[in-house]
Design an enzyme around this catalytic site. Structure first.
Site, PDB file in Angstrom:
ATOM      1  N   HIS A 293       0.813  -1.210   0.000  1.00 28.41           N
ATOM      2  CA  HIS A 293       0.000   0.000   0.000  1.00 28.41           C
ATOM      3  C   HIS A 293       0.850   1.264   0.000  1.00 28.41           C
ATOM      4  CE1 HIS A 293      -3.350  -2.696   1.104  1.00 28.41           C
ATOM      5  NE2 HIS A 293      -4.111  -1.742   0.612  1.00 28.41           N
ATOM      6  N   GLY A 294       2.061   1.205   0.486  1.00 26.39           N
ATOM      7  CA  GLY A 294       2.888   2.407   0.473  1.00 26.39           C
ATOM      8  C   GLY A 294       4.172   2.235   1.256  1.00 26.39           C
TER       9      GLY A 294
END
Length: 436
Positions: A293-294
């Site tokens: 996701h990041g």
């Protein structure tokens, strides 16, 4: 295919080259895998193609984070060293089309599907515009065979498409946007000025916002595909009614959950090699899911919370206990939802320090309510009620809409669009999952 490339290139045409390169590598890799008789050569081909995909994803998504972390390390060691600042633009949807190409090449290697002979079909599979920028992640075995037959737009498919587009727009433009602009964004911007009740309800509000935002996009994507004659599987199934974390991940972002299960958890060994290794595999899967996701500690902790919670469920037998009896199910729903909400604090916060400040503020928040209004509370309640309507409500609405005929579907769809436009706030924020 050309329409999909035009759609993607309308944002930045140069990234169409990245999309095309991804398709070329997958196409050549698939043909090489099918023609190769040597298992060693097949493994090498798979490794090279997957490595190329992951290197491209890593460059665009994690290079900046790597240089920032390295610079902080130099400062902590007393080495005043300026590293180059790289302004790398993250291509929209790169994670989603990378995962699709990886799933294709792995399935070809495992002989679950045949290599696609048509480059246009494979390029369309990777770039199909409805789900290109934010999913759902579609399997080649499900989509490519649909390209071999002429798509037919039946009345049921049309009703399905129109209904899902309307419900998706309502979730995004009305529910998600109002929750974000009127409440959630303000609370997370300065949690120290909010009351404890407002802080807790803001977490509930964000749970509703991200669900409506992401499931709304999925509904629109599935609906647009249906209007073109293609069938996509459901990507969300009332996740906040889950009685365990395991069930939550069977209902939330289903296409990603199944991808992580089939291409990460099971290859790691799944639950086939004893209890300890099963726990290890669960944790690694959710940890890497957080990093996907990041590149930030907040996403790492989000993944760690889910990984540890899944392990604790197995150790304690919580998931089995909540499956028996209404009271047990209610307890399971409440516990699961609040574990998910705890993780959402880190997912939503722009930094780890702000997430910790938010948690601290809940314990010492003021009693004065300043931002919470009956309208916002009603939106949160509406999101909650939507999780417990009969599970086949979508299908029943689609059947009812199809029975109105072409004129009726046109009328109700137009009426729905006008209503959404009328009640929604001015301006529309980007979909949350565009950043992934």
């Amino acid at each position: 295919m050309l329409a999909s490339y035009f759609f993607y290139g309308y944002w930045d045409w140069s990234f169409c080259l990245l999309l095309l390169f991804n398709a070329v590598v997958s196409y050549i890799g698939g043909l090489l895998l099918e023609r190769s008789e040597s298992e060693s050569q097949r493994r090498w081909t798979l490794g090279i193609v997957v490595a190329i995909d992951l290197l491209l994803l890593g460059y665009f998504k994690y290079t900046g984070f790597f240089f920032e972390s390295l610079q902080e390390l130099f400062y902590s060691l007393g080495l005043e060293r300026e590293l180059p600042i790289l302004e790398i633009i993250l291509p929209v949807g790169i994670s989603f089309f990378t995962f699709q190409s990886i799933s294709y090449i792995v399935d070809v290697k495992n002989r679950q599907i045949q290599a696609c002979r048509s480059f246009v079909d494979l390029a369309l599979y990777i770039s199909f515009f409805p789900q290109l920028v934010a999913g759902p992640i579609v399997r080649a075995a499900h989509f490519i065979p649909q390209l071999d037959r002429r798509p037919v737009l039946t009345r049921r498919m049309m009703a399905k498409g129109l209904f899902l587009i309307l419900i998706g727009l309502f979730k995004k433009m009305v529910l998600a946007n109002y929750l974000a602009t009127l409440y959630v964004d303000e609370i997370f911007l300065a949690p120290e000025f909010a009351s404890s009740l407002e802080l807790v309800l803001a977490i509930y509000g964000y749970a509703g916002q991200i669900y409506c935002d992401f499931s709304g996009y999925s509904d629109i994507a599935i609906g647009v595909a249906a209007l073109l004659g293609y069938h996509f599987k459901r990507n969300f199934n009332q996740p906040y009614r889950a009685v365990s974390l395991r069930e939550f991940w069977q209902r939330w972002h289903i296409s990603l959950s199944q991808w992580l299960r089939d291409y990460l958890y099971i290859p790691l060994g799944g639950s086939r090699h004893g209890t300890i290794l099963t726990y290890r595999n669960l944790f690694i899967t959710m940890f890497l899911g957080g990093i996907w996701h990041g590149a930030a500690m907040t996403f790492v902790i989000w993944g760690v919370i889910h990984g540890l919670a899944l392990i604790l469920e197995r150790v304690s037998g919580f998931g089995r206990w909540t499956g028996n009896g209404r009271l047990n199910r209610l307890v399971g729903i409440l516990v699961t939802f609040h574990v998910v909400c705890l993780a959402w604090i880190f997912f939503r916060s722009p930094s780890l320090s702000l997430a910790l400040d938010y948690l601290a503020a809940i314990g010492k928040g003021t009693s004065e309510i300043t931002l919470l209004t009956p309208f916002v509370a009603g939106l949160i309640l509406l999101c909650a009620v939507g999780q417990f309507v009969p599970s086949r409500s979508y299908e029943r609405c689609q059947v009812a809409l199809s029975r109105t005929g072409l004129a009726g579907m046109t009328f109700f769809f137009t009426l729905g669009l006008l209503f959404i436009q009328w009640v929604s706030p001015s301006g529309t924020a980007p979909f949350i999952y565009f950043q992934f």
